[in-house]
Write a protein that holds these residues in place. Structure first.
Motif, PDB file in Angstrom:
ATOM      1  N   GLY A 138      24.267 -14.129  -3.983  1.00 49.55           N
ATOM      2  CA  GLY A 138      24.401 -15.512  -3.542  1.00 49.55           C
ATOM      3  C   GLY A 138      23.127 -16.248  -3.194  1.00 49.55           C
ATOM      4  O   GLY A 138      23.106 -17.030  -2.244  1.00 49.55           O
ATOM      5  N   LEU A 139      22.052 -16.042  -3.959  1.00 42.04           N
ATOM      6  CA  LEU A 139      20.801 -16.749  -3.681  1.00 42.04           C
ATOM      7  C   LEU A 139      20.734 -18.118  -4.350  1.00 42.04           C
ATOM      8  O   LEU A 139      19.729 -18.820  -4.215  1.00 42.04           O
ATOM      9  N   TYR A 140      21.786 -18.502  -5.041  1.00 46.33           N
ATOM     10  CA  TYR A 140      21.794 -19.774  -5.769  1.00 46.33           C
ATOM     11  C   TYR A 140      21.506 -20.939  -4.824  1.00 46.33           C
ATOM     12  O   TYR A 140      22.142 -21.102  -3.792  1.00 46.33           O
ATOM     13  N   ASP A 141      20.492 -21.732  -5.176  1.00 47.51           N
ATOM     14  CA  ASP A 141      20.111 -22.923  -4.416  1.00 47.51           C
ATOM     15  C   ASP A 141      19.625 -22.598  -3.009  1.00 47.51           C
ATOM     16  O   ASP A 141      19.612 -23.467  -2.135  1.00 47.51           O
ATOM     17  N   ARG A 142      19.237 -21.344  -2.785  1.00 50.30           N
ATOM     18  CA  ARG A 142      18.729 -20.949  -1.465  1.00 50.30           C
ATOM     19  C   ARG A 142      17.285 -20.476  -1.542  1.00 50.30           C
ATOM     20  O   ARG A 142      16.726 -20.011  -0.538  1.00 50.30           O
ATOM     21  N   THR A 143      16.671 -20.568  -2.716  1.00 48.74           N
ATOM     22  CA  THR A 143      15.292 -20.131  -2.897  1.00 48.74           C
ATOM     23  C   THR A 143      14.474 -21.270  -3.498  1.00 48.74           C
ATOM     24  O   THR A 143      14.988 -22.084  -4.257  1.00 48.74           O
ATOM     25  N   GLY A 144      13.189 -21.301  -3.152  1.00 48.96           N
ATOM     26  CA  GLY A 144      12.279 -22.285  -3.711  1.00 48.96           C
ATOM     27  C   GLY A 144      11.539 -21.722  -4.915  1.00 48.96           C
ATOM     28  O   GLY A 144      11.699 -20.537  -5.264  1.00 48.96           O
ATOM     29  N   PRO A 145      10.711 -22.533  -5.579  1.00 50.95           N
ATOM     30  CA  PRO A 145       9.985 -22.076  -6.766  1.00 50.95           C
ATOM     31  C   PRO A 145       9.129 -20.843  -6.520  1.00 50.95           C
ATOM     32  O   PRO A 145       9.099 -19.918  -7.354  1.00 50.95           O
ATOM     33  N   ALA A 146       8.417 -20.798  -5.397  1.00 49.88           N
ATOM     34  CA  ALA A 146       7.548 -19.656  -5.118  1.00 49.88           C
ATOM     35  C   ALA A 146       8.367 -18.370  -4.968  1.00 49.88           C
ATOM     36  O   ALA A 146       7.991 -17.309  -5.487  1.00 49.88           O
ATOM     37  N   GLN A 147       9.493 -18.455  -4.280  1.00 53.01           N
ATOM     38  CA  GLN A 147      10.355 -17.277  -4.120  1.00 53.01           C
ATOM     39  C   GLN A 147      10.941 -16.830  -5.454  1.00 53.01           C
ATOM     40  O   GLN A 147      11.065 -15.627  -5.716  1.00 53.01           O
ATOM     41  N   GLU A 148      11.298 -17.791  -6.284  1.00 51.95           N
ATOM     42  CA  GLU A 148      11.878 -17.442  -7.578  1.00 51.95           C
ATOM     43  C   GLU A 148      10.855 -16.774  -8.487  1.00 51.95           C
ATOM     44  O   GLU A 148      11.176 -15.832  -9.210  1.00 51.95           O
ATOM     45  N   VAL A 149       9.602 -17.254  -8.447  1.00 50.67           N
ATOM     46  CA  VAL A 149       8.537 -16.600  -9.211  1.00 50.67           C
ATOM     47  C   VAL A 149       8.325 -15.175  -8.703  1.00 50.67           C
ATOM     48  O   VAL A 149       8.179 -14.232  -9.485  1.00 50.67           O
ATOM     49  N   ALA A 150       8.317 -15.013  -7.380  1.00 50.79           N
ATOM     50  CA  ALA A 150       8.144 -13.690  -6.793  1.00 50.79           C
ATOM     51  C   ALA A 150       9.277 -12.742  -7.201  1.00 50.79           C
ATOM     52  O   ALA A 150       9.041 -11.575  -7.523  1.00 50.79           O
ATOM     53  N   LEU A 151      10.510 -13.240  -7.184  1.00 54.00           N
ATOM     54  CA  LEU A 151      11.648 -12.429  -7.606  1.00 54.00           C
ATOM     55  C   LEU A 151      11.522 -12.037  -9.075  1.00 54.00           C
ATOM     56  O   LEU A 151      11.774 -10.885  -9.444  1.00 54.00           O
ATOM     57  N   GLY A 152      11.133 -13.006  -9.918  1.00 54.75           N
ATOM     58  CA  GLY A 152      10.970 -12.713 -11.337  1.00 54.75           C
ATOM     59  C   GLY A 152       9.919 -11.651 -11.584  1.00 54.75           C
ATOM     60  O   GLY A 152      10.123 -10.723 -12.388  1.00 54.75           O
ATOM     61  N   LEU A 153       8.789 -11.753 -10.893  1.00 48.33           N
ATOM     62  CA  LEU A 153       7.725 -10.749 -11.041  1.00 48.33           C
ATOM     63  C   LEU A 153       8.185  -9.390 -10.534  1.00 48.33           C
ATOM     64  O   LEU A 153       7.868  -8.353 -11.136  1.00 48.33           O
ATOM     65  N   ALA A 154       8.925  -9.383  -9.430  1.00 47.63           N
ATOM     66  CA  ALA A 154       9.413  -8.118  -8.882  1.00 47.63           C
ATOM     67  C   ALA A 154      10.357  -7.424  -9.857  1.00 47.63           C
ATOM     68  O   ALA A 154      10.266  -6.216 -10.076  1.00 47.63           O
ATOM     69  N   VAL A 155      11.271  -8.196 -10.456  1.00 42.21           N
ATOM     70  CA  VAL A 155      12.201  -7.622 -11.435  1.00 42.21           C
ATOM     71  C   VAL A 155      11.434  -7.073 -12.628  1.00 42.21           C
ATOM     72  O   VAL A 155      11.700  -5.966 -13.109  1.00 42.21           O
ATOM     73  N   PHE A 156      10.459  -7.846 -13.098  1.00 41.59           N
ATOM     74  CA  PHE A 156       9.703  -7.445 -14.285  1.00 41.59           C
ATOM     75  C   PHE A 156       8.854  -6.209 -14.015  1.00 41.59           C
ATOM     76  O   PHE A 156       8.886  -5.235 -14.783  1.00 41.59           O
ATOM     77  N   ILE A 157       8.093  -6.228 -12.924  1.00 41.71           N
ATOM     78  CA  ILE A 157       7.124  -5.154 -12.658  1.00 41.71           C
ATOM     79  C   ILE A 157       7.805  -3.900 -12.104  1.00 41.71           C
ATOM     80  O   ILE A 157       7.499  -2.779 -12.519  1.00 41.71           O
ATOM     81  N   CYS A 158       8.727  -4.085 -11.173  1.00 40.69           N
ATOM     82  CA  CYS A 158       9.315  -2.938 -10.482  1.00 40.69           C
ATOM     83  C   CYS A 158      10.522  -2.343 -11.205  1.00 40.69           C
ATOM     84  O   CYS A 158      10.884  -1.189 -10.956  1.00 40.69           O
ATOM     85  N   LEU A 159      11.151  -3.122 -12.078  1.00 44.31           N
ATOM     86  CA  LEU A 159      12.357  -2.642 -12.746  1.00 44.31           C
ATOM     87  C   LEU A 159      12.162  -2.500 -14.249  1.00 44.31           C
ATOM     88  O   LEU A 159      12.312  -1.404 -14.805  1.00 44.31           O
ATOM     89  N   GLN A 160      11.799  -3.586 -14.906  1.00 39.91           N
ATOM     90  CA  GLN A 160      11.783  -3.556 -16.364  1.00 39.91           C
ATOM     91  C   GLN A 160      10.618  -2.756 -16.946  1.00 39.91           C
ATOM     92  O   GLN A 160      10.784  -2.074 -17.967  1.00 39.91           O
ATOM     93  N   MET A 161       9.461  -2.833 -16.341  1.00 37.51           N
ATOM     94  CA  MET A 161       8.327  -2.069 -16.872  1.00 37.51           C
ATOM     95  C   MET A 161       8.571  -0.563 -16.800  1.00 37.51           C
ATOM     96  O   MET A 161       8.435   0.135 -17.816  1.00 37.51           O
ATOM     97  N   PRO A 162       8.939  -0.011 -15.642  1.00 36.72           N
ATOM     98  CA  PRO A 162       9.173   1.439 -15.607  1.00 36.72           C
ATOM     99  C   PRO A 162      10.377   1.872 -16.430  1.00 36.72           C
ATOM    100  O   PRO A 162      10.352   2.942 -17.069  1.00 36.72           O
ATOM    101  N   LEU A 163      11.454   1.073 -16.447  1.00 35.21           N
ATOM    102  CA  LEU A 163      12.629   1.447 -17.236  1.00 35.21           C
ATOM    103  C   LEU A 163      12.331   1.421 -18.735  1.00 35.21           C
ATOM    104  O   LEU A 163      12.820   2.280 -19.483  1.00 35.21           O
ATOM    105  N   SER A 164      11.528   0.451 -19.170  1.00 34.66           N
ATOM    106  CA  SER A 164      11.159   0.382 -20.584  1.00 34.66           C
ATOM    107  C   SER A 164      10.342   1.605 -20.985  1.00 34.66           C
ATOM    108  O   SER A 164      10.566   2.195 -22.053  1.00 34.66           O
ATOM    109  N   ALA A 165       9.378   1.987 -20.138  1.00 29.05           N
ATOM    110  CA  ALA A 165       8.559   3.164 -20.435  1.00 29.05           C
ATOM    111  C   ALA A 165       9.425   4.422 -20.478  1.00 29.05           C
ATOM    112  O   ALA A 165       9.273   5.271 -21.369  1.00 29.05           O
ATOM    113  N   TRP A 166      10.346   4.540 -19.526  1.00 31.37           N
ATOM    114  CA  TRP A 166      11.229   5.722 -19.496  1.00 31.37           C
ATOM    115  C   TRP A 166      12.099   5.773 -20.741  1.00 31.37           C
ATOM    116  O   TRP A 166      12.256   6.826 -21.360  1.00 31.37           O
ATOM    117  N   TRP A 167      12.685   4.643 -21.130  1.00 30.04           N
ATOM    118  CA  TRP A 167      13.589   4.627 -22.285  1.00 30.04           C
ATOM    119  C   TRP A 167      12.852   5.029 -23.563  1.00 30.04           C
ATOM    120  O   TRP A 167      13.360   5.813 -24.370  1.00 30.04           O
TER     121      TRP A 167
END
Length: 219
Positions: free
Chosen positions: A166-195
């Protein structure tokens, strides 16, 4: 059409911020109906298709001219000065277009210019040892483009929709960029390497190849 568009935006905000998953599916179906059922919606689709198509046509044209092959040779040759200088001119020209085109009511053109800017920056980086070292962690993610694209949609849905976190409309641009980077770096990068340590292709890439060629032999 504009009144319907404003109504749809308000409905989207309400449903996605606090509605159930079933309500979200129905709202998505309503949005699809608006896009295909109104003149403004069809114009939006046509604009999107034209932007996507222009990028594909540009890529095909560059490939047939041999430009893509020459860029590959440029990267392998570790950045000869003449080619690097030419790419630098294209890079700064693209940056100027990204900034200036929206000022003259051509924001869509700036998106194609932004693609050119990204491409030239990445190629110039890849032609340098330090640049290759910087880009190396992104290589595995780039080998699973469709899988990671769809995964981002799933993760974003879970983070922002009201039936999940439920973060819809509760985050600003800076928070959304931070979330996007966190998903990319902490989740997608290691999972891609593992796969890719266990498989030649991503799961959705394998499905796409099977759908394209009609045989698992190519997947």
């Amino acid at each position: 059409s504009e009144a319907l568009a404003r109504s749809l935006v308000a409905s989207n905000d309400a449903v996605f911020a606090g509605g159930s998953i079933a309500a979200a599916w129905l709202e998505n179906a309503r949005a699809v109906g608006w896009f295909y059922g109104t003149a403004l919606g069809r114009w939006s689709i046509a604009l999107f298709v034209s932007l996507m198509g222009s990028g594909l046509v540009l890529g095909l044209w560059l490939a047939r001219r041999g430009t893509v092959a020459r860029l590959g040779a440029f990267v392998d040759a570790a950045a000869d000065r003449e080619t690097d200088a030419a790419l630098a001119r294209v890079q700064w020209g693209a940056l100027a277009a990204v900034v200036l085109l929206p000022m003259v009511a051509l924001p869509s053109g700036s998106q194609l210019a932004l693609t050119v800017l990204y491409a030239t920056v990445i190629v110039r980086l890849a032609a340098r040892p330090r640049g290759r070292a910087f880009l190396a962690p992104f290589a595995n993610v780039g080998r699973l483009p469709l899988t990671n694209y769809l995964a981002q949609s799933v993760v974003a849905t879970l983070l922002f929709h009201g039936w999940a976190f439920g973060l819809y409309d509760r985050t600003g641009p800076a928070q959304e960029v931070a979330l996007g980077l966190a998903v990319f770096i902490c989740l997608q990068m290691p999972l891609s390497a593992w796969w890719l340590r266990h498989h030649a292709n991503g799961p959705m890439e394998a499905v796409w190849r099977w759908m394209t060629y009609g045989s698992r032999r190519h997947a």
